[in-house]
Design a protein around this motif. Structure first.
Motif, short mmCIF file in Angstrom:
data_model
loop_
_atom_site.label_atom_id
_atom_site.label_comp_id
_atom_site.label_asym_id
_atom_site.label_seq_id
_atom_site.Cartn_x
_atom_site.Cartn_y
_atom_site.Cartn_z
N LEU A 20 -28.77 22.55 12.50
CA LEU A 20 -29.59 21.37 11.88
C LEU A 20 -29.21 20.03 12.45
O LEU A 20 -30.08 18.99 12.68
N LYS A 21 -28.16 19.83 12.78
CA LYS A 21 -27.74 18.41 12.98
C LYS A 21 -28.26 18.12 14.60
O LYS A 21 -28.74 17.14 15.08
N ALA A 22 -28.30 19.33 15.48
CA ALA A 22 -29.04 19.10 16.70
C ALA A 22 -30.38 18.97 16.44
O ALA A 22 -31.00 18.10 17.30
N ILE A 23 -31.16 19.54 15.77
CA ILE A 23 -32.40 19.27 15.54
C ILE A 23 -32.97 17.93 15.20
O ILE A 23 -33.80 17.21 15.51
N LYS A 45 -18.73 38.62 2.05
CA LYS A 45 -19.71 37.97 1.61
C LYS A 45 -19.51 36.46 1.94
O LYS A 45 -20.24 35.87 2.51
N HIS A 46 -18.27 35.96 1.22
CA HIS A 46 -18.07 34.85 1.41
C HIS A 46 -17.57 34.50 3.00
O HIS A 46 -17.93 33.48 3.39
N VAL A 47 -17.12 35.29 3.49
CA VAL A 47 -16.77 35.13 4.76
C VAL A 47 -17.88 34.82 5.69
O VAL A 47 -18.34 33.81 6.53
N ARG A 48 -18.95 35.89 5.62
CA ARG A 48 -20.06 35.65 6.40
C ARG A 48 -20.90 34.55 5.78
O ARG A 48 -21.72 33.94 6.64
N GLY A 49 -21.00 34.37 4.69
CA GLY A 49 -21.72 33.20 4.49
C GLY A 49 -20.84 32.07 4.96
O GLY A 49 -21.67 30.92 5.59
N TRP A 50 -19.80 31.61 5.04
CA TRP A 50 -19.26 30.48 5.73
C TRP A 50 -19.37 30.38 7.16
O TRP A 50 -20.00 29.15 7.59
N LEU A 51 -19.54 31.50 7.67
CA LEU A 51 -19.89 31.46 9.14
C LEU A 51 -21.41 31.15 9.29
O LEU A 51 -21.53 30.50 10.48
N ALA A 52 -22.07 31.84 8.36
CA ALA A 52 -23.57 31.59 8.79
C ALA A 52 -23.91 29.74 8.42
O ALA A 52 -24.67 29.15 9.22
N ARG A 53 -23.20 29.41 7.44
CA ARG A 53 -23.44 27.97 7.09
C ARG A 53 -22.91 26.87 8.23
O ARG A 53 -23.51 25.89 8.52
N VAL A 54 -21.77 27.39 8.95
CA VAL A 54 -21.22 26.63 10.11
C VAL A 54 -22.07 26.58 11.12
O VAL A 54 -22.72 25.65 11.56
N HIS A 55 -22.89 27.75 11.34
CA HIS A 55 -23.91 27.77 12.48
C HIS A 55 -25.24 27.06 11.85
O HIS A 55 -25.62 26.38 12.70
N TYR A 56 -25.64 27.07 10.68
CA TYR A 56 -26.64 26.35 10.35
C TYR A 56 -26.42 24.99 10.54
O TYR A 56 -27.44 24.12 11.01
N ARG A 57 -25.37 24.29 9.95
CA ARG A 57 -25.15 22.64 10.05
C ARG A 57 -25.08 22.33 11.58
O ARG A 57 -25.73 21.30 11.79
N ARG A 58 -24.76 23.11 12.39
CA ARG A 58 -24.45 22.71 13.71
C ARG A 58 -26.00 22.73 14.35
O ARG A 58 -26.42 22.00 15.09
#
Length: 1815
Positions: A881-884, A866-879
């Motif tokens: 969001l920053k572009a948007i 869960k934690h691994v998958r969450g970290w991966l999802a947050r990294v993807h989300y931040r990238r």
């Protein structure tokens, strides 16, 4: 004759006689008896082959110990000896009758049986009614002298040491006590006082007796016609003169010599030159100069006192002692032999010199004639020297002769002292003479003694024989001449012609006569010619005479010398020439009294009943008479004695000596038998046994042997009944004879009848026992059967219960097993289940853990994922969001730029400006409004500014003024600064002073702290001490409380006993005083009857009974011991005057006080009336208010005064001193009385306040219109105005007046209170002074009493009388002075009172004049009907002074009690007398009161003196005297007595006189009447008590009469004239009914009943203690029954609480003692606890006297009596044996008020009192 199992007496060498029992019946012809001794030893007793006499039979045990030996069935020597031994050893009885003889055995111990109580017990009793005693013999002699008008003689004989002198002494004491003396000289005391004198000069210590009489004496006690002692006369016989010069070993000379030697150190005996008794030859020969327990010096004092009492003066006493001392010194005179025929006395020999000095003779003459003698022939006279032996004999003869003459001289002077001038009517002679004597060596003295005993025995035998024959003739029975021993041949051998005395006198006349020649003459004359005369085998100088008692061998040596009694005449002449007056007087008396009828061995003529004047001595007669021999003189005196005895009725006392060692209560059979044979007792027994010794009256025989008769044998004629029975019982008619009143039995017949009676009773007892035992066994069987059934029932029940219990237990066991098995199975199941579950749990746990581990690993892996998958999802989300956001920002920048362009274009257009202008207009309008508002504010500020300017200007001005003021203040401050400097200086000084003060304060504080510390320490210590004291106090209080609880009852009893003792002493003194008064009256009457001594009664009538007013005690209830008032006739005048003056002074003081109070009250009333008349305005309301305030003030002041007085009383009670003001002290009582009187005064004031209230009310009601209407309206309006307007009232000043009046009243009351307080203080001071004076007087009286107690009785009485007379005289003078002062004061006050009364009368007249006469005249007078009112009597009786004697005569002297008691109210004479006293008191006539009371008392005394033996008269006047006394108390006015009265009775109280002294006189008179009443009822009851309580058999058949001897008892059978218990109860009923009829107080009746019961109990117990025949079990039952009857009588009369039953307690316990078991130690303990009312002596006496009446009873063992004595030895009680039957309990008269109203009493005409009238 068959005598089965009989007991006999056999001879024994040691015990004289021994008791044995027959083992085999005796058959005629048997030579041997089979016997068994008492100790169990078998014996064969051989009969005498010649006489074949059987041994004497033993009496039954029931007859052993009898009072009279003649009551024994078998009369012989062993029976007599055994009976005397049993009585002496077991019962401690020393006296026993033997027919007419009293046998007295010397106990060698002091016994308590000779006191005055014993004398009173025997006085007036028949001889056979009491136990044997010397007093019984004396009473018999005294009674026969009075009854038969014949002189009596008491002949006391016995061996030396047997107690002859003591018995004679007790006989004389009895006569002296019973008869008294006929004169004031106390002759009986003189008669008794002669004993010490005669014992000192005639008694000596011998080997047999410490106080042996060495002479015989016959004392005749003379009586007058009233049988009172008037004198006495003494004859003496055969003084043992040889004892003066010789004493055997362990013997002494006469007591007087040793008394002199013991008193040699006395100053008056210095001239006698005496020394120790061992120094003198005449007192040291015996080697025993001291007697154990005897103080010769004290005995000398007694001898001298007796000489003084008999009138021998001190000079004569010293003369007697000089002669006796001379005899002692004469014995020490020694002789020295010159040769065989001459001797000499050493020159200036001290003993002879002292002898001559004491005797008043010349030394040379006496020394010459002691060594020489004169021989006279027909022509010449020679003086011949004598040898030393003859000189010693002559010296001893002279000493004996002097002592004999001195003895005779003393006897003559004793007789002169006892001689009476009154004519002698009769006499009783007491002969104390030596008994028959036999020693190893018998000489002339024993010959004379035995000769006298032969004569006395002959007279005794003749008298006994005569009495026996008279008895037979009196009873008219056939009799034959009794053969008795006649000793006339022995008397002829001695005194007949050519008898022994004649031959002795003849030989004495021979010139060369000697004892040997006289012995040969006796042999030649009497040997082989007289059977009574024998010659010893081995001696030619002795002879034997067979006397009645025994053979006696006499040695002839010394017979002639003793018969001649030779004294050289030359020595006598030397003594006659003595300068010492007494010595020649001895020999002159010898010459005068010599005559042919001389009766004494010393040459004296004894005084006989008829005075015989001696013939005048002719010249030459003296020498002739001087040669008369002693034997001839003794024979003449003996003949005269026998003539005297033959002319009298003789009474015999034979004294027996129980042992030769003087051991107490030790009996030597050998010595006793010798004396019994010698004194004639066995001869009396033999004479009695030869005839019919046993004698019964028919009634006694019937009563004793009724059990041997059948019902058909009992006839109405007792005599015939007894004849019929005897003919059946005793077949030999010679064994009994029927007399007129008695049955006569020969010896042994009574024992036979007793045996038959005992067998009959034994058979009856066996039958009764059989029946009782069968009944008891049946009762026992029924009890056992019932018990067995009960046991079975309980056992079966027990078994059933046990079976049921077993069943229950079995069932319970099964149940327990079931549950236990179930438990085990369940336990196993649980265990298996638990194990299974545990395995399952473990397995499942293991599996679960494994599963859990697997799940945990899965879970953790998921989390990681869960934690691994969450970290991966947050990294993807931040990238993303920053572009948007970047894209948005770019877009928005582009759009803003476009908008800015558009706005710049629009701002440049017109529309924009328009919009801005509209906004500015609005702003301009707002600004315009603001300007307007600012203008308005400006205007308001301007106005404020103007006002501020104004304010500033004013403030400026003010500030300027302040500045000015400050400037002035500055100047002042400058000045103040200067002052401050000075003040600072002062402050500095003050600071210094303050520092000093502070230092001082510090010092003081330190001291104060120290003091405070010390104080606190002291306080703490004091608190500790106080706490300790409190604890100690509490402890002591607790102990005192505990002790009080413990000893309150004892103290109460002790106080009651002390009070009773004090009352008893006072009442005894009163009794003695009344006796002396009666004696004085008798003597006065005798003097009046004598010619030449008559006088009128006028000198005495006014003095009668005055002595009775001398009492200083107020009430008879609390009578202390007081001295007996002197009985001189002068004293009563002084005493009466004293008491009269004292009473008058008291009355005058009271009268003075009342007059003074009345005067003060009248003056105060007059002043008030005057002030009211002058100052009182018309009636106002203020006066009422003033009176009300005054009333309230008075009440408050009274309350205050009462509170102060209560506080004073409380303080007085709390702070009283324990000595002076103790609650019981007189001073305390006086103070409380004073305070009580003050309280009463307060109550009086309170009553006055109530009166004042009533007056105020009456004044209010009296405020009514009495004038015209205008005045009335004016008064009403004014009164209304006064009540409505206080201001106006105050303006008038009336309130101020009221206030001033109140203040004055307050001051007046305060002054009165202060004065009253001061007066109380003064009274307290005076009381304290009186207390102190009383203390001093008490101390002085105690000192005087102590001084008086040290004086002899006569001087004590004289001193007390003198002191009393002096005291009364002084008090009389003081009272007379006080009386004069009181008279003056009274006269002065009476004058003032008259003046004051006159003023009061004028004022009353003035007030009456103010009333208008028109008012009186104008009132119409209407006719009034006046009813006759009945006279209201005041309870008084009026009589004239001259009728007083008639009143006393009719009401007292001639009044018959029986008529008054039956017909009139009880106490009527007392009420009448008191009502007469009331009237005299009402008249204030003290002379009349005194005269009436004196006449009343004297009248009562005359009546009681005249009819004092009548119970009704004494009871009647006792009741009336008490009622009179109660009336005087009830109406005395004293509060303690008034509280019992009704109001009407209190109105009748005496008003003028205090009769407290007369109440005491009446109380004393009541005591005297009560004592007389007790004496009367005692005289009535006395003859009934013994017969009714002891002798009469109330329960017939319980006790039979035992056999009696010659001394017959009073019959116990109720013959006609015999008193029974019913007689006593009837008499008690009579006494009680008479007292109730006379109205005697119930409490007084109880006291009389208690006294009667005490007399009954005491007389009964005393007789029981003196009568052995009454001490048996059956008699105890009779006594218990009789006592129960008396108790029943008490219950019937409701008198159980009178204390009468308690007086019978000693008698009840004595009866119980007779009935209880007397064997074991438990019985002894029970007896000791039961008999607490009996003394130890009484208990032991009853046990010693206990005698079985029947054979079934057992005697009390000696060991048991010893046990009782040991247990009772610590008991402290009186050693007195008998109760005092004459004791009278102290009487009290409790106040008993009468409810009878005096005004209702009617005087009956039968009294003859018509001269008195009711008032």
């Amino acid at each position: 004759m068959g005598v089965g199992r009989s007991r006999v007496w056999i001879p024994d060498p040691e015990e004289v006689w021994k008791s044995a029992e027959l083992l085999k019946d005796y058959k005629p012809g048997d030579k041997v008896l089979q016997l068994r001794l008492e100790e169990g030893k078998d014996l064969e007793y051989c009969l005498d082959p010649k006489t074949k006499e059987l041994p004497p039979l033993r009496n039954p045990d029931i007859l052993v110990g009898e009072n009279d030996l003649t009551a024994l069935s078998y009369l012989h020597e062993p029976a007599v000896l055994h009976n005397l031994k049993v009585r002496f050893i077991d019962s401690k009885l020393i006296y026993t009758y033997c027919g007419i003889v009293l046998v007295a055995i010397n106990p060698y111990e002091q016994l308590p049986i000779y006191g005055e109580d014993i004398i009173n017990a025997y006085s007036g009793q028949n001889m056979g009614d009491m136990d044997p005693h010397i007093f019984a013999v004396a009473e018999e002699a005294y009674k026969q002298m009075a009854r038969d008008e014949r002189n009596q003689s008491i002949i006391v004989s016995g061996e030396s040491g047997a107690g002859k002198t003591v018995s004679a002494k007790y006989a004389m004491r009895y006569f002296a006590t019973v008869s008294g003396s006929a004169s004031e000289a106390n002759v009986e005391e003189k008669v008794l006082a002669s004993n010490p004198i005669m014992e000192s000069i005639g008694n000596a210590k011998t080997t047999r007796n410490d106080n042996s009489s060495r002479f015989g004496k016959y004392i005749e006690i003379g009586f007058d016609k009233r049988y009172r002692i008037i004198g006495a006369n003494m004859r003496t016989y055969l003084l043992e003169k040889s004892r003066v010069v010789f004493q055997a070993e362990e013997e002494r000379n006469y007591h007087i010599f040793y008394q002199l030697c013991a008193s040699a150190a006395l100053p008056e005996f210095k001239t006698l030159r005496l020394g120790n008794a061992d120094y003198f030859h005449y007192t040291k020969q015996g080697g025993s100069p001291v007697i154990d327990g005897v103080d010769d010096a004290k005995e000398m004092v007694n001898t001298r006192q007796a000489c003084t009492l008999l009138g021998i003066s001190d000079s004569y006493q010293m003369g007697i002692f000089r002669i006796l001392a001379g005899i002692l010194h004469l014995g020490n005179v020694e002789f020295a032999s010159r040769d065989s025929d001459s001797c000499t006395i050493p020159p200036k020999h001290d003993p002879l010199t002292i002898f001559c000095d004491l005797m008043g003779v010349e030394y040379e003459e006496m020394a010459h004639w002691l060594c020489h003698r004169k021989l006279a022939t027909a022509t010449e006279t020679y003086i011949k020297p004598i040898s030393k032996l003859h000189a010693i004999n002559a010296r001893d003869a002279l000493a004996k002769h002097i002592y004999a003459n001195l003895f005779n001289w003393i006897v003559d002077h004793v007789n002169k002292a006892l001689h009476s001038t009154i004519k002698q009517h009769s006499f009783i002679g007491v002969l104390d003479i030596y008994g028959f004597e036999t020693f190893e060596i018998n000489s002339f003295e024993q010959f004379c003694i035995n000769y006298a005993n032969e004569k006395l025995q002959q007279q005794f035998n003749m008298h006994v024989f005569k009495l026996e024959q008279e008895e037979y003739m009196k009873e008219q029975i056939p009799w034959t001449l009794i053969d008795f021993y006649d000793n006339q041949p022995c008397i002829n051998l001695i005194e007949a012609k050519m008898g022994i005395l004649d031959l002795l006198d003849e030989e004495c006349k021979m010139p060369k006569g000697s004892d040997d020649t006289w012995a040969q003459k006796l042999y030649n004359t009497h040997l082989n010619k007289c059977a009574l005369f024998e010659k010893p085998r081995l001696s030619n100088k002795a002879f034997i005479i067979k006397h009645f008692a025994d053979k006696v061998e006499y040695q002839c040596e010394g017979f002639l010398e003793k018969n001649k009694d030779t004294v050289y005449e030359e020595q006598i002449k030397v003594l006659k020439s003595s300068k010492f007056k007494l010595l020649p007087e001895l020999f002159q008396d010898e010459e005068k009294v010599l005559s042919p009828t001389s009766a004494t061995p010393s040459g004296r003529v004894p005084l006989s009943r008829t005075a015989v004047k001696p013939a005048k001595a002719r010249p030459g007669q003296t020498s002739k008479e001087h040669k008369k021999t002693v034997g001839h003189q003794f024979r003449n005196s003996l003949h005269l004695l026998m003539e005297t005895l033959n002319a009298t009725t003789p009474h015999y006392v034979r004294c027996i000596k129980p042992n030769d060692f003087k051991f107490p209560f030790t009996f030597d059979e050998k010595r006793a038998v010798q004396q019994l044979r010698a004194c004639g007792v066995l001869e009396t027994i033999r004479i009695s046994a030869a005839g019919f010794p046993s004698r019964w009256t028919y009634q006694e025989f019937f009563s004793r042997y009724r059990v041997l008769m059948k019902q058909r044998d009992v006839l109405g004629d007792r005599k015939q009944t007894c004849k019929n029975v005897l003919e059946k019982l005793i077949l030999d008619k010679d064994k009994y004879q029927f007399g007129k009143t008695k049955i006569f039995f020969r010896a042994g017949q009574v024992a036979y009848l007793e045996k038959i009676r005992a067998d009959k009773l034994r058979a009856a007892c066996i039958r009764i026992q059989k029946t009782i035992r069968g009944w008891l066994m049946r009762k026992k069987y029924m009890r056992m059967r019932k018990a067995a059934i009960t046991i079975q029932r309980y056992v079966r029940g027990y078994q059933a219960r046990c079976y049921a219990k077993f069943l229950r237990r079995t069932r319970a066991a099964i149940t327990i097993q079931k549950f236990h098995r179930m438990y085990v199975v369940r336990k196993r199941y649980q265990c298996m289940r638990d194990a299974t579950i545990a395995l399952q749990a473990l397995l499942r746990g293991y599996m679960a853990r494994n599963k859990y581990q697997m799940m945990l690993r899965e879970h953790k892996s998921i989390i990681i994922q869960k934690h691994v998958r969450g970290w991966l999802a947050r990294v993807h989300y931040r990238r993303t969001l920053k572009a948007i956001v970047y894209l948005q920002c770019c877009y928005r920048r582009m759009m803003a730029k476009r908008e800015l362009k558009k706005l710049k274009i629009e701002a440049r257009s017109v529309e924009r400006y328009k919009k801005l202008h509209i906004g500015l207009e609005n702003k301009i309008m707002q600004l315009q409004r603001k300007i307007d508002e600012q203008n308005k504010e400006y205007k308001s500020l301007l106005e404020k500014l103007n006002s501020l300017e104004i304010t500033y200007s004013t403030e400026t001005e003010r500030l300027r003024s302040d500045v000015e003021r400050l400037r002035m203040s500055e100047e002042e401050a400058k000045n103040a600064t200067n002052r401050v400097l000075s003040l600072q200086e002062e402050i500095a000084k003050l600071r210094k002073e303050l520092q000093q003060t502070q230092s001082e304060k510090k010092t003081i504080e330190e001291w104060a702290d120290k003091y405070k510390h010390e104080t606190e320490q002291l306080v703490s210590e004091l608190k500790d001490q106080n706490t300790l004291l409190k604890t100690e106090k509490e402890e002591l209080n607790r102990r005192i409380h505990d002790q009080a609880k413990e000893i309150t009852v004892e103290e109460t009893k002790q106080l009651e006993l002390d009070l009773n003792d004090e009352r008893l002493r006072y009442q005894n003194l009163l009794n003695e005083f009344s006796r002396l008064e009666e004696r004085y009256d008798d003597l006065k009457d005798e003097m009046n009857l004598m010619p030449g001594h008559k006088r009128t009664d006028s000198t005495h009538s006014s003095n009668e009974s005055e002595y009775t007013f001398s009492s200083e005690i107020t009430e008879a209830e609390d009578l202390p011991l007081r001295m007996e008032e002197p009985s001189e006739k002068k004293a009563p005048l002084d005493m009466s005057l004293f008491l009269k003056l004292q009473k008058r002074v008291t009355e005058l003081e009271q009268e003075k006080q009342s007059l003074q109070d009345e005067l003060d009250r009248k003056e105060e009333q007059a002043l008030r009336a005057k002030a009211k008349e002058e100052e009182r305005p018309p009636i106002r309301g203020a006066e009422l208010e003033y009176e009300s305030l005054k009333r309230q003030e008075l009440e408050s002041e009274n309350k205050k005064l009462k509170n102060e007085l209560n506080e004073l009383q409380k303080a007085l009670t709390e702070t009283r001193s324990p000595e002076v003001t103790a609650p019981g002290a007189p001073a305390y009582r006086v103070l409380l009385d004073q305070l009580t009187s003050v309280s009463e005064e307060l109550e009086v004031r309170k009553e006055e306040v109530l009166i004042l209230r009533s007056q105020l009310v009456s004044q209010k009601e009296a405020i009514q219109p009495k004038v015209n209407s205008s005045q009335q309206m004016h008064a009403v309006v004014k009164l209304h105005c006064i009540t409505d307007d206080y201001h106006m009232l105050n303006e008038d000043g009336e309130l101020w007046l009221v206030y001033e009046g109140l203040k004055q009243a307050n001051r007046l009351l305060e002054s009165q209170l202060q004065s009253q307080k001061k007066s109380h203080e003064n009274e307290l001071e005076s009381l304290r002074g009186e207390i102190q004076s009383l203390k001093e007087e008490n101390n002085r009286q105690q000192q005087l009493l102590a001084q008086n107690l040290q004086l002899p009785p006569e001087a004590r009485i004289e001193a007390s009388l003198q002191h009393e007379i002096t005291r009364l005289t002084n008090e009389n003078l003081d009272l007379m002075e006080q009386l004069e002062k009181q008279d003056k004061t009274v006269r002065k006050l009476k004058k003032q009172l008259k003046v004051f009364a006159k003023k009061i009368g004028e004022l009353e007249v003035g007030q009456m004049e103010n009333i208008s006469p028109g008012q009186i005249i104008d009132e119409p007078i209407r006719p009034v009907n006046i009813p006759r009112k009945e006279k209201d009597f005041q309870g008084m009786l009026e009589y004239k002074k001259e009728d007083e004697q008639k009143l006393v005569k009719n009401l007292i002297l001639e009044l018959k009690p029986r008529g008054v008691a039956v017909n009139l109210i009880p106490g009527l004479p007392a009420y009448i007398l008191f009502m007469c006293v009331r009237h005299a008191d009402y008249l204030n006539d003290d002379q009349k009161v005194r005269s009436l009371l004196t006449s009343t008392i004297n009248g009562i005394k005359k009546v009681l003196k005249k009819r004092g033996d009548d119970f009704e008269t004494v009871s009647f006047w006792l009741s009336n005297t008490c009622r009179f006394l109660h009336c005087l108390k009830q109406y005395s006015g004293e509060e303690g007595f008034m509280k019992h009265n009704t109001p009407r009775q209190n109105e009748h109280c005496l008003t003028n006189f205090d009769l407290a002294e007369y109440r005491q006189v009446l109380s004393d008179l009541a005591i005297q009447i009560y004592q007389q009443l007790v004496r009367v009822l005692e005289n009535i009851l006395q003859p009934m008590i013994v017969s009714g309580m002891l002798e009469h058999e109330t329960i017939q058949g319980v006790s039979g009469v035992k056999p009696t001897g010659l001394r017959k008892r009073t019959s116990s059978i109720a013959d006609e004239g015999t008193y029974t218990l019913d007689s006593i109860i009837r008499q008690l009923n009579s006494f009680h009914s008479v007292m109730c009829q006379h109205g005697m107080d119930p409490e007084l009746i109880k006291q009389v009943v208690k006294q009667m019961f005490y007399i009954i109990g005491a007389v009964t117990l005393n007789n029981l203690l003196l009568r052995k025949d009454m001490c048996s079990w059956s008699k105890g039952m009779q006594i218990r029954y009789n006592v129960s009857q008396l108790e029943e009588w008490l219950r019937d009369k409701n008198l159980m609480n009178s204390g009468a039953k308690e007086t019978l307690e000693p008698l009840i316990q004595a009866a119980q003692l007779l009935q209880v078991k007397k064997k074991t130690d438990e019985d002894a303990e029970a007896i000791c606890s039961m008999c607490n009312a009996l003394t130890t002596a009484q208990i032991v006496k009853v046990l010693n006297l206990y005698t079985p009446v029947n054979e079934f009873e057992e005697r009390v063992l000696v060991s048991f009596i010893r046990t009782i004595q040991l247990r009772l030895r610590d008991r402290k009680d009186s050693p007195q044996l008998l109760m005092d039957a004459k004791h009278i309990f102290p009487v009290t008269f409790p106040f008993n008020p009468s409810s009878l109203a005096l005004e209702t009493i009617q005087i009956p005409a039968s009294l003859g009192l018509g001269f008195i009238s009711r008032v």
